[in-house]
Design a protein around this motif. Structure first.
Motif, PDB file in Angstrom:
ATOM      1  N   LEU A 152      23.558  -4.840 -36.199  1.00 47.29           N
ATOM      2  CA  LEU A 152      23.953  -6.227 -36.420  1.00 47.29           C
ATOM      3  C   LEU A 152      22.843  -7.014 -37.098  1.00 47.29           C
ATOM      4  O   LEU A 152      21.659  -6.762 -36.854  1.00 47.29           O
ATOM      5  CB  LEU A 152      24.310  -6.882 -35.086  1.00 47.29           C
ATOM      6  N   PRO A 153      23.214  -7.969 -37.941  1.00 47.01           N
ATOM      7  CA  PRO A 153      22.198  -8.800 -38.602  1.00 47.01           C
ATOM      8  C   PRO A 153      21.441  -9.636 -37.577  1.00 47.01           C
ATOM      9  O   PRO A 153      22.027 -10.194 -36.658  1.00 47.01           O
ATOM     10  CB  PRO A 153      23.021  -9.714 -39.513  1.00 47.01           C
ATOM     11  N   ARG A 154      20.127  -9.705 -37.737  1.00 41.48           N
ATOM     12  CA  ARG A 154      19.317 -10.559 -36.877  1.00 41.48           C
ATOM     13  C   ARG A 154      18.105 -11.033 -37.662  1.00 41.48           C
ATOM     14  O   ARG A 154      17.527 -10.298 -38.463  1.00 41.48           O
ATOM     15  CB  ARG A 154      18.876  -9.823 -35.607  1.00 41.48           C
ATOM     16  N   ARG A 155      17.759 -12.278 -37.429  1.00 41.21           N
ATOM     17  CA  ARG A 155      16.577 -12.844 -38.068  1.00 41.21           C
ATOM     18  C   ARG A 155      15.338 -12.269 -37.397  1.00 41.21           C
ATOM     19  O   ARG A 155      15.289 -12.152 -36.182  1.00 41.21           O
ATOM     20  CB  ARG A 155      16.571 -14.357 -37.913  1.00 41.21           C
ATOM     21  N   ARG A 156      14.348 -11.941 -38.207  1.00 45.50           N
ATOM     22  CA  ARG A 156      13.095 -11.425 -37.675  1.00 45.50           C
ATOM     23  C   ARG A 156      12.043 -12.529 -37.720  1.00 45.50           C
ATOM     24  O   ARG A 156      11.830 -13.144 -38.750  1.00 45.50           O
ATOM     25  CB  ARG A 156      12.654 -10.214 -38.489  1.00 45.50           C
ATOM     26  N   ALA A 157      11.419 -12.770 -36.602  1.00 47.27           N
ATOM     27  CA  ALA A 157      10.391 -13.812 -36.512  1.00 47.27           C
ATOM     28  C   ALA A 157       9.007 -13.212 -36.761  1.00 47.27           C
ATOM     29  O   ALA A 157       8.802 -12.007 -36.654  1.00 47.27           O
ATOM     30  CB  ALA A 157      10.435 -14.459 -35.126  1.00 47.27           C
TER      31      ALA A 157
ATOM     32  N   TRP B   5      26.444 -18.832 -43.348  1.00 47.44           N
ATOM     33  CA  TRP B   5      26.563 -17.375 -43.404  1.00 47.44           C
ATOM     34  C   TRP B   5      26.826 -16.873 -41.990  1.00 47.44           C
ATOM     35  O   TRP B   5      26.598 -17.561 -41.005  1.00 47.44           O
ATOM     36  CB  TRP B   5      25.337 -16.700 -44.016  1.00 47.44           C
ATOM     37  N   GLY B   6      27.314 -15.653 -41.915  1.00 48.54           N
ATOM     38  CA  GLY B   6      27.567 -15.038 -40.628  1.00 48.54           C
ATOM     39  C   GLY B   6      28.045 -13.612 -40.818  1.00 48.54           C
ATOM     40  O   GLY B   6      27.924 -13.049 -41.903  1.00 48.54           O
ATOM     41  N   TRP B   7      28.589 -13.045 -39.761  1.00 45.17           N
ATOM     42  CA  TRP B   7      29.104 -11.679 -39.845  1.00 45.17           C
ATOM     43  C   TRP B   7      30.313 -11.569 -38.918  1.00 45.17           C
ATOM     44  O   TRP B   7      30.510 -12.394 -38.033  1.00 45.17           O
ATOM     45  CB  TRP B   7      28.032 -10.650 -39.493  1.00 45.17           C
ATOM     46  N   ARG B   8      31.107 -10.520 -39.166  1.00 44.26           N
ATOM     47  CA  ARG B   8      32.258 -10.217 -38.321  1.00 44.26           C
ATOM     48  C   ARG B   8      32.514  -8.725 -38.365  1.00 44.26           C
ATOM     49  O   ARG B   8      32.144  -8.057 -39.341  1.00 44.26           O
ATOM     50  CB  ARG B   8      33.488 -10.989 -38.770  1.00 44.26           C
ATOM     51  N   PRO B   9      33.138  -8.188 -37.336  1.00 48.51           N
ATOM     52  CA  PRO B   9      33.508  -6.769 -37.373  1.00 48.51           C
ATOM     53  C   PRO B   9      34.534  -6.534 -38.481  1.00 48.51           C
ATOM     54  O   PRO B   9      35.390  -7.387 -38.738  1.00 48.51           O
ATOM     55  CB  PRO B   9      34.137  -6.517 -36.005  1.00 48.51           C
ATOM     56  N   ALA B  10      34.443  -5.393 -39.120  1.00 44.52           N
ATOM     57  CA  ALA B  10      35.412  -5.015 -40.152  1.00 44.52           C
ATOM     58  C   ALA B  10      36.520  -4.179 -39.514  1.00 44.52           C
ATOM     59  O   ALA B  10      36.280  -3.480 -38.517  1.00 44.52           O
ATOM     60  CB  ALA B  10      34.724  -4.222 -41.257  1.00 44.52           C
ATOM     61  N   PRO B  11      37.714  -4.248 -40.055  1.00 39.66           N
ATOM     62  CA  PRO B  11      38.828  -3.472 -39.485  1.00 39.66           C
ATOM     63  C   PRO B  11      38.560  -1.969 -39.422  1.00 39.66           C
ATOM     64  O   PRO B  11      39.068  -1.292 -38.541  1.00 39.66           O
ATOM     65  CB  PRO B  11      39.992  -3.773 -40.420  1.00 39.66           C
ATOM     66  N   ASP B  12      37.725  -1.454 -40.320  1.00 37.76           N
ATOM     67  CA  ASP B  12      37.454  -0.013 -40.378  1.00 37.76           C
ATOM     68  C   ASP B  12      36.348   0.425 -39.422  1.00 37.76           C
ATOM     69  O   ASP B  12      35.929   1.573 -39.437  1.00 37.76           O
ATOM     70  CB  ASP B  12      37.105   0.399 -41.797  1.00 37.76           C
ATOM     71  N   GLY B  13      35.834  -0.513 -38.612  1.00 42.09           N
ATOM     72  CA  GLY B  13      34.776  -0.176 -37.670  1.00 42.09           C
ATOM     73  C   GLY B  13      33.393  -0.548 -38.141  1.00 42.09           C
ATOM     74  O   GLY B  13      32.439  -0.458 -37.385  1.00 42.09           O
ATOM     75  N   GLY B  14      33.253  -0.998 -39.360  1.00 41.91           N
ATOM     76  CA  GLY B  14      31.967  -1.458 -39.848  1.00 41.91           C
ATOM     77  C   GLY B  14      31.802  -2.946 -39.572  1.00 41.91           C
ATOM     78  O   GLY B  14      32.314  -3.469 -38.591  1.00 41.91           O
TER      79      GLY B  14
END
Length: 105
Positions: free
Chosen positions: A61-66, A87-96
């Motif tokens: 998963l995307p995460r900011r690095r400090a 910006w953001g992220w979400r699960p993809a239907p194919d499992g990604g």
């Protein structure tokens, strides 16, 4: 960048799209094994454009690095924070997963 320009984005937004897309796709290449696809969606009527980068790694998963000031790498999501409207992220239907970003003008 062409999609943003076609949607009527001014030059500085098109430049921001180029930087944000480079960062999002590079993150997918570096941190998420598997096939990468880029899905581009442009919404010009609302004076915004949204881009999506999909990858096959749902567990990474995307995460900011400090604490990366002055060091190479680890700045991609901070760059997305700086040059995009959201910006953001979400699960993809194919499992990604799909990382998306939007620029408004």
């Amino acid at each position: 960048m062409d999609r943003a320009a076609d949607a009527g984005a001014p030059g500085e937004v098109v430049d921001a799209v180029q930087l944000a897309m480079s960062e999002a796709f590079t993150n997918a290449l570096r941190h998420a094994p598997g096939t990468k696809t880029i899905t581009i969606r442009a919404v010009g009527a609302r004076r915004e454009v949204t881009f999506e980068v999909g990858d096959a790694a749902a567990a990474v998963l995307p995460r900011r690095r400090a604490g990366r000031e002055g060091l190479p790498g680890g700045h991609g999501l901070h760059i997305l924070d700086a040059v995009t409207s959201a910006w953001g992220w979400r699960p993809a239907p194919d499992g990604g997963k799909v990382v998306w970003f939007t620029l408004r003008w």
